[in-house]
Design a protein around this motif. Structure first.
Motif, PDB file in Angstrom:
ATOM      1  N   SER A 363       0.857  -1.202   0.000  1.00 12.43           N
ATOM      2  CA  SER A 363       0.000   0.000   0.000  1.00 12.43           C
ATOM      3  C   SER A 363       0.883   1.237   0.000  1.00 12.43           C
ATOM      4  O   SER A 363       2.092   1.168   0.230  1.00 12.43           O
ATOM      5  N   TYR A 364       0.232   2.370  -0.258  1.00 11.32           N
ATOM      6  CA  TYR A 364       1.000   3.611  -0.378  1.00 11.32           C
ATOM      7  C   TYR A 364       0.175   4.774   0.208  1.00 11.32           C
ATOM      8  O   TYR A 364      -1.001   4.943  -0.137  1.00 11.32           O
ATOM      9  N   VAL A 365       0.807   5.521   1.117  1.00 10.48           N
ATOM     10  CA  VAL A 365       0.160   6.700   1.704  1.00 10.48           C
ATOM     11  C   VAL A 365       0.570   7.921   0.889  1.00 10.48           C
ATOM     12  O   VAL A 365       1.762   8.209   0.728  1.00 10.48           O
ATOM     13  N   VAL A 366      -0.415   8.618   0.372  1.00  9.77           N
ATOM     14  CA  VAL A 366      -0.156   9.779  -0.489  1.00  9.77           C
ATOM     15  C   VAL A 366       0.455  10.908   0.346  1.00  9.77           C
ATOM     16  O   VAL A 366      -0.078  11.294   1.387  1.00  9.77           O
ATOM     17  N   LYS A 367       1.595  11.460  -0.155  1.00 10.71           N
ATOM     18  CA  LYS A 367       2.314  12.513   0.551  1.00 10.71           C
ATOM     19  C   LYS A 367       2.025  13.869  -0.102  1.00 10.71           C
ATOM     20  O   LYS A 367       1.522  13.942  -1.222  1.00 10.71           O
ATOM     21  N   LYS A 368       2.403  14.899   0.614  1.00 14.90           N
ATOM     22  CA  LYS A 368       2.236  16.254   0.067  1.00 14.90           C
ATOM     23  C   LYS A 368       3.017  16.405  -1.225  1.00 14.90           C
ATOM     24  O   LYS A 368       2.579  17.075  -2.152  1.00 14.90           O
ATOM     25  N   ALA A 369       4.212  15.741  -1.251  1.00 14.06           N
ATOM     26  CA  ALA A 369       5.065  15.865  -2.435  1.00 14.06           C
ATOM     27  C   ALA A 369       4.426  15.230  -3.666  1.00 14.06           C
ATOM     28  O   ALA A 369       4.842  15.490  -4.800  1.00 14.06           O
ATOM     29  N   ASP A 370       3.408  14.379  -3.432  1.00 13.56           N
ATOM     30  CA  ASP A 370       2.769  13.699  -4.554  1.00 13.56           C
ATOM     31  C   ASP A 370       1.693  14.555  -5.207  1.00 13.56           C
ATOM     32  O   ASP A 370       1.219  14.217  -6.305  1.00 13.56           O
ATOM     33  N   LYS A 371       1.302  15.607  -4.522  1.00 17.03           N
ATOM     34  CA  LYS A 371       0.194  16.415  -5.013  1.00 17.03           C
ATOM     35  C   LYS A 371       0.515  16.972  -6.405  1.00 17.03           C
ATOM     36  O   LYS A 371       1.586  17.506  -6.659  1.00 17.03           O
ATOM     37  N   GLY A 372      -0.409  16.768  -7.330  1.00 19.20           N
ATOM     38  CA  GLY A 372      -0.238  17.251  -8.693  1.00 19.20           C
ATOM     39  C   GLY A 372       0.532  16.310  -9.590  1.00 19.20           C
ATOM     40  O   GLY A 372       0.775  16.635 -10.757  1.00 19.20           O
ATOM     41  N   HIS A 373       0.924  15.156  -9.046  1.00 21.50           N
ATOM     42  CA  HIS A 373       1.678  14.177  -9.836  1.00 21.50           C
ATOM     43  C   HIS A 373       0.831  12.912 -10.072  1.00 21.50           C
ATOM     44  O   HIS A 373      -0.199  12.721  -9.411  1.00 21.50           O
ATOM     45  N   LYS A 374       1.285  12.114 -10.992  1.00 18.47           N
ATOM     46  CA  LYS A 374       0.573  10.873 -11.302  1.00 18.47           C
ATOM     47  C   LYS A 374       1.217   9.700 -10.559  1.00 18.47           C
ATOM     48  O   LYS A 374       2.417   9.481 -10.661  1.00 18.47           O
ATOM     49  N   ILE A 375       0.368   8.998  -9.819  1.00 16.61           N
ATOM     50  CA  ILE A 375       0.819   7.826  -9.074  1.00 16.61           C
ATOM     51  C   ILE A 375       0.307   6.564  -9.791  1.00 16.61           C
ATOM     52  O   ILE A 375      -0.873   6.466 -10.111  1.00 16.61           O
ATOM     53  N   SER A 376       1.214   5.639 -10.028  1.00 12.15           N
ATOM     54  CA  SER A 376       0.837   4.354 -10.644  1.00 12.15           C
ATOM     55  C   SER A 376       1.580   3.240  -9.909  1.00 12.15           C
ATOM     56  O   SER A 376       2.384   3.510  -9.016  1.00 12.15           O
ATOM     57  N   ALA A 377       1.293   2.050 -10.273  1.00 11.36           N
ATOM     58  CA  ALA A 377       1.956   0.912  -9.616  1.00 11.36           C
ATOM     59  C   ALA A 377       2.244  -0.163 -10.654  1.00 11.36           C
ATOM     60  O   ALA A 377       1.505  -0.332 -11.624  1.00 11.36           O
ATOM     61  N   THR A 378       3.355  -0.875 -10.430  1.00 12.42           N
ATOM     62  CA  THR A 378       3.686  -2.063 -11.223  1.00 12.42           C
ATOM     63  C   THR A 378       3.644  -3.265 -10.294  1.00 12.42           C
ATOM     64  O   THR A 378       4.256  -3.250  -9.215  1.00 12.42           O
ATOM     65  N   VAL A 379       2.918  -4.280 -10.724  1.00 13.09           N
ATOM     66  CA  VAL A 379       2.772  -5.493  -9.914  1.00 13.09           C
ATOM     67  C   VAL A 379       3.549  -6.625 -10.589  1.00 13.09           C
ATOM     68  O   VAL A 379       3.352  -6.902 -11.780  1.00 13.09           O
ATOM     69  N   THR A 380       4.450  -7.260  -9.820  1.00  9.99           N
ATOM     70  CA  THR A 380       5.169  -8.449 -10.289  1.00  9.99           C
ATOM     71  C   THR A 380       4.705  -9.624  -9.443  1.00  9.99           C
ATOM     72  O   THR A 380       4.776  -9.585  -8.216  1.00  9.99           O
ATOM     73  N   VAL A 381       4.222 -10.677 -10.121  1.00  7.63           N
ATOM     74  CA  VAL A 381       3.693 -11.828  -9.383  1.00  7.63           C
ATOM     75  C   VAL A 381       4.682 -12.988  -9.479  1.00  7.63           C
ATOM     76  O   VAL A 381       5.416 -13.129 -10.460  1.00  7.63           O
ATOM     77  N   HIS A 382       4.689 -13.816  -8.436  1.00 10.32           N
ATOM     78  CA  HIS A 382       5.665 -14.894  -8.315  1.00 10.32           C
ATOM     79  C   HIS A 382       4.933 -16.225  -8.106  1.00 10.32           C
ATOM     80  O   HIS A 382       3.998 -16.323  -7.316  1.00 10.32           O
TER      81      HIS A 382
END
Length: 585
Positions: A363-382
């Motif tokens: 999981s990811y907690v959105v920070k002030k520094a993230d404001k106005g930016h695009k957040i995405s995620a890459t998932v690698t499965v094993h």
């Protein structure tokens, strides 16, 4: 003289003296190798039948001072090669003499009885040598011989006189006829004609002796496994063992080829299959190849080809992962896993800000520094035994299934023999062909056969639907100086997995009486070929409602309507799924 000789024969046949001791009959215990001929002999009667005991008259007497005794010996077809004694060992002093100064010595028994005493009994044929051997009272030293010949024109009638020397012919044959593989048994047969020529045959390979065999009947044989690879010139040399009656002869040379052995399997052809493939053994037992066998060779105990296990295909995201959360500063984002072709056991989530890594974790907690930016995620499965699968939270295009053959070199199959009993391999599997290895091969090639005919495909490929029910062979062909040999791994292509719905079927339309509902089949992996529908009322099939659309009737009011979708594809197990129900108003 004739009557006197016959009277003497009768007297000596009754009693003979050896060393001054009276003995009845003669002994054949001693045998001879003839020495120097010091004179000739005649036979009385000159011709006759085999129920006579003829007398031998020599042309002279034994002259060596040591030759105190004499004994008659006969040689020829049916008798021992070193002769057979036909009189006693008589002191020369008691043997009657003839006008020529020689001895008159009778046979101890009739020619017929002498023939019957042999094992097997002799059937007289051709020339027989009779020798009076000058010897001592004891021992077997030959001090000279007086020789004559009996010639049998048929088994019961003889004539005598000079030996009718018969020219022999020797013919060599071989089995196998013209060639053999190195180390294999080759039988050499020498036919000696005419019949009755006693002797032995020496078999030669380019002048080097291979061995000697006695003539039995008309043939001498020798079996050898010592012929080296290459061309050979074989001959047979006949040497008569009787001192008269037949000439030596040599066969024509026979050219004979000895070839290297055909290539021999040291490592059979094998299939390469990824982890998780459901392999069907010859007894019908289904084995999903486990991750613990990666790099190893596995084998069904009841037969079939060896299988080299490699890493399985990577999981593929059929529905891409997605981010769950508001994206507000201070809020928590999580990743919804999506739908994957294989159920993974663990995953790694990498969080990205504007495409650059910013954190790793579930999981990811959105920070002030993230404001106005695009957040995405890459998932690698094993998943153990499989390559990792990876997908971003934005939709990604699925890629074709592939596998690596890199672990083939780690498989140990040495010393085993290929087994062409078919294994069962399902449609949709990745299958590879591992080349066999041979000794005695200069070249080896490998490839696929489909139902016995050449099949063009990569060394590793995904088994297509069209191969369902057919036989697929991974064949290695080895060629060497000794010929060719093959090793086959054989598979019967069976049914694949069940079709998998990754977007469930659903119903489109207004759920009111008189309105038409439409069934949407959803999305399946792999893509189906045909879909069929059965409409359900409260979970029970509605009679006759099997089309993609359904018009709601009065009987549906205030009930729940759903649709069951069945999808099919050649070579795959039918997939089934039921849509969510709608309530009819």
């Amino acid at each position: 003289m004739k009557s006197g000789m016959r009277r003497l024969a009768a007297r000596l046949a009754a009693t003979t003296l050896i060393g001054g001791v009276a003995l009845s009959g003669a002994t054949a215990a001693q045998a001879w190798t003839l020495g120097t001929q010091i004179g000739t002999a005649t036979v009385d009667p000159v011709s006759g039948v085999d129920d006579l005991a003829p007398t031998i008259a020599t042309s002279g007497a034994c002259t060596d001072v040591n030759a105190t005794n004499s004994q008659l010996v006969i040689y020829g077809s049916g008798f021992p090669t070193d002769g057979y004694n036909v009189s006693a060992n008589n002191p020369n002093s008691i043997i009657p003499t003839n006008p020529a100064g020689g001895y008159d010595v009778p046979f101890i028994d009739t020619l017929a009885n002498i023939a019957l005493a042999q094992t097997p009994p002799v059937t007289y044929t051709g020339n027989y040598t009779v020798a009076l051997v000058c010897k001592h009272s004891f021992g077997q030293i030959d001090y000279g011989d007086f020789i004559t010949t009996l010639t049998f024109t048929d088994p019961h009638h003889y004539t005598s006189g000079a030996a009718a020397v018969v020219a022999t012919t020797t013919t060599l044959t071989t089995s196998p006829a013209t060639s053999a593989v190195a180390g294999a048994a080759v039988t050499l047969s020498a036919a000696v004609t005419p019949a009755g020529a006693a002797g032995s045959v020496q078999f030669l390979n380019g002048g080097v002796a291979l061995g000697t065999a006695a003539v039995s009947g008309t043939t001498a044989t020798l079996t050898t496994t010592t012929l080296a690879v290459g061309m050979h010139s074989l001959t047979a040399v006949f040497t008569p063992t009787a001192p008269a009656g037949a000439t030596p002869s040599t066969s024509a040379a026979v050219s004979y080829a000895v070839n290297p052995p055909a290539p021999a399997i040291t490592q059979p052809s094998a299939f390469v299959l990824p982890v998780g493939t459901k392999l069907t053994c010859p007894n019908g037992h289904i084995v999903p190849l486990p991750a613990s066998e990666v790099g190893n060779a596995v084998y069904c105990g009841e037969g079939g080809a060896y299988v080299v296990v490699v890493k399985g295909v990577r999981p593929i995201a059929l529905v891409a992962p997605s981010i769950v959360g508001s994206g507000k500063v201070g809020s928590t984002l999580t990743v919804k896993q999506g739908v994957w072709t294989l159920a993974y056991t663990s995953r790694t989530v990498i969080w990205l800000r504007d495409g650059k890594v910013t954190a790793i974790g579930g999981s990811y907690v959105v920070k002030k520094a993230d404001k106005g930016h695009k957040i995405s995620a890459t998932v690698t499965v094993h998943l153990a035994g499989h390559a990792d699968g990876s997908a971003g939270t934005a939709p990604v295009k699925t890629k074709a299934l592939r596998t690596s053959l890199s672990s083939m070199a780690n498989a140990v199959l040495n010393g085993v023999v290929g087994d062409s009993t078919p294994l069962g391999v399902p449609v949709g599997s990745v299958i590879g062909c591992a080349k066999g290895e041979f000794t005695g091969a200069t070249t080896t090639t490998s490839g696929w056969l489909l139902d016995g005919k050449a099949y063009s495909a990569d060394v590793a490929f995904v088994v297509p639907d069209a191969l369902f029910g057919h036989q697929l062979v991974c064949r290695t062909t080895a060629t060497g100086p000794g010929g060719t040999a093959t090793s086959d791994a054989v598979a019967t292509i069976g049914v694949g997995a069940k079709l998998l719905p990754y977007i469930a079927p659903k119903i489109a339309g207004t759920a009111k009486v008189g309105k038409k509902l439409t069934a949407l089949a959803g999305k399946w992996y792999p893509v189906y070929a045909k879909a069929t529908f059965v409409w359900l009322r409260n979970g029970v099939a509605i009679k006759g409602a099997t089309k993609a659309t359904y018009v709601l009737g009065k009987a549906d009011k205030k009930h729940k309507i759903s649709v069951r979708v069945s999808v099919t594809r050649t070579g795959w197990v039918t997939g089934k799924a039921v849509s969510a129900a709608v309530s009819v108003g």
